[in-house]
Structures are given as C-alpha cells and as structure tokens.
Design a protein around this motif. Structure first.
Motif, PDB file in Angstrom:
ATOM      1  N   ILE A  12       0.863  -1.175   0.000  1.00 51.86           N
ATOM      2  CA  ILE A  12       0.000   0.000   0.000  1.00 51.86           C
ATOM      3  C   ILE A  12       0.901   1.227   0.000  1.00 51.86           C
ATOM      4  O   ILE A  12       1.785   1.352   0.842  1.00 51.86           O
ATOM      5  CB  ILE A  12      -0.941   0.008   1.211  1.00 51.86           C
ATOM      6  N   ASP A  13       0.671   2.096  -0.953  1.00 53.47           N
ATOM      7  CA  ASP A  13       1.479   3.308  -1.057  1.00 53.47           C
ATOM      8  C   ASP A  13       0.859   4.424  -0.237  1.00 53.47           C
ATOM      9  O   ASP A  13      -0.361   4.545  -0.160  1.00 53.47           O
ATOM     10  CB  ASP A  13       1.596   3.749  -2.517  1.00 53.47           C
ATOM     11  N   PRO A  67       7.770  12.816   2.240  1.00 47.90           N
ATOM     12  CA  PRO A  67       8.184  11.888   1.183  1.00 47.90           C
ATOM     13  C   PRO A  67       7.232  10.699   1.100  1.00 47.90           C
ATOM     14  O   PRO A  67       6.814  10.156   2.121  1.00 47.90           O
ATOM     15  CB  PRO A  67       9.581  11.453   1.621  1.00 47.90           C
ATOM     16  N   PRO A  68       6.855  10.286  -0.112  1.00 44.32           N
ATOM     17  CA  PRO A  68       6.003   9.115  -0.233  1.00 44.32           C
ATOM     18  C   PRO A  68       6.725   7.861   0.235  1.00 44.32           C
ATOM     19  O   PRO A  68       7.958   7.793   0.205  1.00 44.32           O
ATOM     20  CB  PRO A  68       5.686   9.045  -1.726  1.00 44.32           C
ATOM     21  N   CYS A  69       5.965   6.879   0.681  1.00 39.60           N
ATOM     22  CA  CYS A  69       6.533   5.616   1.124  1.00 39.60           C
ATOM     23  C   CYS A  69       5.516   4.517   0.845  1.00 39.60           C
ATOM     24  O   CYS A  69       4.410   4.781   0.398  1.00 39.60           O
ATOM     25  CB  CYS A  69       6.918   5.670   2.591  1.00 39.60           C
ATOM     26  N   ASP A 124      -8.630   4.248  -1.186  1.00 38.69           N
ATOM     27  CA  ASP A 124     -10.034   3.903  -1.414  1.00 38.69           C
ATOM     28  C   ASP A 124     -10.488   2.832  -0.416  1.00 38.69           C
ATOM     29  O   ASP A 124      -9.712   2.362   0.414  1.00 38.69           O
ATOM     30  CB  ASP A 124     -10.240   3.454  -2.856  1.00 38.69           C
ATOM     31  N   ALA A 125     -11.749   2.437  -0.513  1.00 33.79           N
ATOM     32  CA  ALA A 125     -12.327   1.473   0.437  1.00 33.79           C
ATOM     33  C   ALA A 125     -11.621   0.118   0.357  1.00 33.79           C
ATOM     34  O   ALA A 125     -11.383  -0.525   1.374  1.00 33.79           O
ATOM     35  CB  ALA A 125     -13.814   1.318   0.166  1.00 33.79           C
ATOM     36  N   ALA A 126     -11.272  -0.325  -0.844  1.00 30.77           N
ATOM     37  CA  ALA A 126     -10.576  -1.609  -0.994  1.00 30.77           C
ATOM     38  C   ALA A 126      -9.191  -1.556  -0.342  1.00 30.77           C
ATOM     39  O   ALA A 126      -8.761  -2.518   0.312  1.00 30.77           O
ATOM     40  CB  ALA A 126     -10.460  -1.964  -2.466  1.00 30.77           C
ATOM     41  N   GLY A 127      -8.495  -0.453  -0.492  1.00 31.63           N
ATOM     42  CA  GLY A 127      -7.191  -0.294   0.137  1.00 31.63           C
ATOM     43  C   GLY A 127      -7.293  -0.250   1.650  1.00 31.63           C
ATOM     44  O   GLY A 127      -6.443  -0.800   2.359  1.00 31.63           O
ATOM     45  N   ARG A 128      -8.343   0.418   2.168  1.00 29.26           N
ATOM     46  CA  ARG A 128      -8.548   0.450   3.622  1.00 29.26           C
ATOM     47  C   ARG A 128      -8.785  -0.955   4.164  1.00 29.26           C
ATOM     48  O   ARG A 128      -8.250  -1.333   5.198  1.00 29.26           O
ATOM     49  CB  ARG A 128      -9.730   1.357   3.974  1.00 29.26           C
ATOM     50  N   ARG A 129      -9.568  -1.727   3.448  1.00 26.13           N
ATOM     51  CA  ARG A 129      -9.849  -3.100   3.882  1.00 26.13           C
ATOM     52  C   ARG A 129      -8.572  -3.927   3.856  1.00 26.13           C
ATOM     53  O   ARG A 129      -8.282  -4.686   4.769  1.00 26.13           O
ATOM     54  CB  ARG A 129     -10.905  -3.736   2.982  1.00 26.13           C
ATOM     55  N   GLN A 130      -7.789  -3.784   2.810  1.00 28.99           N
ATOM     56  CA  GLN A 130      -6.529  -4.518   2.689  1.00 28.99           C
ATOM     57  C   GLN A 130      -5.578  -4.159   3.829  1.00 28.99           C
ATOM     58  O   GLN A 130      -4.956  -5.040   4.426  1.00 28.99           O
ATOM     59  CB  GLN A 130      -5.902  -4.202   1.338  1.00 28.99           C
TER      60      GLN A 130
END
Length: 149
Positions: A12-13, A67-69, A124-130
C-alpha cells in the motif's frame, strides 16, 4: 497447507494528501480572522493574526513535502519502504479509522514512532480493507516452524 507467497504479500502506497494542506491553509486563515474579530488590542491583534495565518501556511507546506513511502506486508510482518531502502519493520502496528481517515501508528527500530494518515483522496475502500486485514493478521516469524492444526 502452505499458502502461496503471492497471496501473503501486499503493498500500500502512502503519499501526502491534497486535501490536508488546503484544510490547514483554511484553518490558518480562519484563525487569523477570529483573532481580528476578537477584542484584543490592535497592537496585539495584527501580529497574532499574521502569525496564525503564517503557521497555517507553514504546516501545509510541511505536510506537502512529506516523502512518499510504501507499507509492504509479507511472511515477516509489515515493513515500511522509503525509496530504494530495504525497509524497516513496523513494531506493534495499530490502525484507527476515524470516519473517512485511516491512521496507522507503529514503532520503528531505534525507538522512533511512525504515524501515517490516509485521506479519502489517497486510499479507497478496498485499500482500507486490505490495510485493516494486514494489520490485524498475526505476524509470522520465519524462524519458528509453522504448526499444523
């Protein structure tokens, strides 16, 4: 039954939100306006209002420069990846969801603390669930053999 490595890893970025700097700038301007509308003497009111507005802009700029990670999960637990580094393990990660915000807090080696906030424009919602599933799953220790149930 052994699981495939593809199903046990994820990524997850994290990147700075576009919404947060805007909100901080707006809060700085509203703080300056509230100081200007207060009953403070004019000699105190103007410098304090300018300071409030500048602080909002300073915080917004600081947030934008984060910085992104990436958070990477696998058989050894969760790790944070910054650029080309190998990645530091996340110790005792905790996930908190407050409405549309997803907040991750975890320890890092050396006693530092990692705090990341995903806003709706970055996760998004799928990323939150993951992410929720990855933090909730037990950490697998590669040294200990798996116990068959």
């Amino acid at each position: 039954m052994a699981s495939s490595s593809a199903s046990s890893t994820f990524r997850i970025d994290w990147r700075p939100s576009r919404w947060l700097p805007r909100a901080l700038r707006l809060l700085g301007l509203l703080a300056a306006l509230s100081v200007m509308l207060s009953a403070l003497p004019a000699g105190v009111r103007w410098p304090l209002a300018a300071l409030a507005a500048l602080e909002g802009w300073r915080l917004a700029r600081r947030v934008q420069r984060g910085p992104p990670c990436s958070i990477v999960g696998g058989p050894c637990g969760l790790r944070i990846m910054n650029g080309s580094e190998e990645g530091a393990p996340l110790l005792a990660p905790r996930l908190r969801e407050q409405g549309p915000l997803t907040l991750l807090c975890a320890g890092l080696p050396g006693g530092r603390v990692l705090r990341l906030a995903w806003w709706p424009d970055t996760l998004d919602a799928a990323g939150r669930r993951q992410l929720r599933l990855a933090v909730a799953s037990p950490r697998h220790d590669p040294i200990l053999p798996a116990v068959a149930a």
